[in-house]
Design a protein around this motif. Structure first.
Motif, PDB file in Angstrom:
ATOM      1  N   GLU A  60      -4.728  10.547  -6.335  1.00 53.03           N
ATOM      2  CA  GLU A  60      -3.711   9.826  -5.566  1.00 53.03           C
ATOM      3  C   GLU A  60      -3.349  10.581  -4.291  1.00 53.03           C
ATOM      4  O   GLU A  60      -3.046   9.965  -3.267  1.00 53.03           O
ATOM      5  CB  GLU A  60      -2.469   9.595  -6.421  1.00 53.03           C
TER       6      GLU A  60
ATOM      7  N   ALA B  95      -6.047   9.763  -1.843  1.00 52.78           N
ATOM      8  CA  ALA B  95      -5.892   8.394  -1.349  1.00 52.78           C
ATOM      9  C   ALA B  95      -4.757   8.305  -0.340  1.00 52.78           C
ATOM     10  O   ALA B  95      -4.853   7.596   0.674  1.00 52.78           O
ATOM     11  CB  ALA B  95      -5.643   7.438  -2.519  1.00 52.78           C
TER      12      ALA B  95
ATOM     13  N   ARG C 169      -4.758   7.169   3.664  1.00 53.02           N
ATOM     14  CA  ARG C 169      -3.821   6.190   4.236  1.00 53.02           C
ATOM     15  C   ARG C 169      -3.142   6.752   5.478  1.00 53.02           C
ATOM     16  O   ARG C 169      -2.983   6.048   6.480  1.00 53.02           O
ATOM     17  CB  ARG C 169      -2.785   5.761   3.194  1.00 53.02           C
TER      18      ARG C 169
ATOM     19  N   SER D  73     -10.053   4.192  -0.563  1.00 52.18           N
ATOM     20  CA  SER D  73      -9.146   4.891  -1.475  1.00 52.18           C
ATOM     21  C   SER D  73      -9.765   5.009  -2.864  1.00 52.18           C
ATOM     22  O   SER D  73      -9.655   6.050  -3.529  1.00 52.18           O
ATOM     23  CB  SER D  73      -7.810   4.156  -1.562  1.00 52.18           C
TER      24      SER D  73
ATOM     25  N   ARG E 155     -10.732   8.635  -4.838  1.00 56.24           N
ATOM     26  CA  ARG E 155     -10.141   8.944  -6.147  1.00 56.24           C
ATOM     27  C   ARG E 155     -11.211   9.365  -7.155  1.00 56.24           C
ATOM     28  O   ARG E 155     -10.900  10.000  -8.158  1.00 56.24           O
ATOM     29  CB  ARG E 155      -9.398   7.720  -6.686  1.00 56.24           C
TER      30      ARG E 155
END
Length: 271
Positions: free
Chosen positions: A59, A62, A66, A82, A86
């Motif tokens: 996470e 990811a 972003r 994403s 991961r």
């Protein structure tokens, strides 16, 4: 690619297929944006190492994606990227190779949706044959001192209006961002990806004269029965094939040409 990377790519392809099944997803835009992320990670080895570091939570990686590119790509592309970061990867380079492959698949998906995938397969094959027979053209397209803008413009003059949009996009991207691939191997990989979209193998068929439509159908049916898969035929004509045909499926060659049978006979006599 093997181990964790192969599994990560497989999951990425499944996710891409799920997303592009939606009529609201623009597969061409998705391809362009995935190609842009590929170029970014290709230029930034430290970034791709961070994004494939197994010690970092998925996470967190990811979220880093972003923050870096979220404002420059759409939500669909961000979803695909994403998911990839991961996952676990055997080596950082595999992430970039996988992004590149997904960009190509997205363009082929756009061709499939528009009903032009068969044409794209044929055009990729024919373009490869043109390049292999024209040393000046190949030199211009593989000249690393030439600007990518000049190479892209050359391709647009060659292909514009003569090839499907997906073919032009795929070839321009291959030539302007080869990432260590030869032009020939890149075109071969694209042809295989196109064939996979219809769950079929590719057979390169070389004959002394063009095959008739009934001959093509009979050959295609025979090969499909032999391999247990539908078959796409890339047809080539070579006057040196005295009689019969030569068929190559992957690394396997089915040799039925008279010229090759004569060569075999001559070798047996010499031995």
């Amino acid at each position: 690619m093997n181990g964790a990377s192969r599994d990560a790519l497989s999951a990425g392809r499944d996710r891409l297929d799920t997303l592009t099944d939606s009529t609201s997803v623009d597969a061409v835009r998705l391809a362009d944006e995935l190609a842009a992320v590929t170029a970014l990670l290709d230029r930034e080895p430290s970034l791709r190492r961070v994004l494939t570091d197994p010690a970092q939570p998925g996470e967190a990686k990811a979220e880093l994606v972003r923050r870096l590119v979220g404002g420059q790509i759409g939500e669909t592309t961000l979803d695909v990227v994403s998911g990839l970061v991961r996952a676990r990867w055997s080596q950082p380079r595999d992430l970039v190779d996988s992004l590149e492959q997904l960009a190509d698949i997205a363009d082929l998906t756009a061709a499939e949706k528009s009903g032009t995938l068969d044409d794209v397969e044929d055009e990729l094959f024919r373009f490869g044959r043109i390049v292999s027979s024209n040393t000046a053209l190949r030199a211009a397209l593989t000249d690393r001192s030439a600007s990518t803008a000049a190479q892209a413009e050359l391709l647009r003059r060659l292909l514009g209006g003569r090839a499907k949009p997906a073919t032009e996009r795929l070839v321009v991207r291959l030539v302007t961002a080869p990432r260590g691939r030869s032009l020939e191997s890149g075109l071969e990989s694209l042809s295989k990806l196109a064939a996979e979209r219809r769950d079929r193998l590719v057979a390169t068929v070389t004959s002394a004269v063009p095959l008739s439509d009934p001959q093509r159908r009979r050959l295609g049916d025979a090969l499909a029965k032999l391999y247990g898969r539908r078959m796409h035929l890339n047809l080539d004509v070579d006057a040196d094939v005295i009689g019969g045909i030569r068929v190559q499926v992957g690394d396997e060659v089915i040799n039925g040409s008279l010229a090759d049978r004569l060569d075999d006979a001559a070798r047996r006599m010499a031995s």
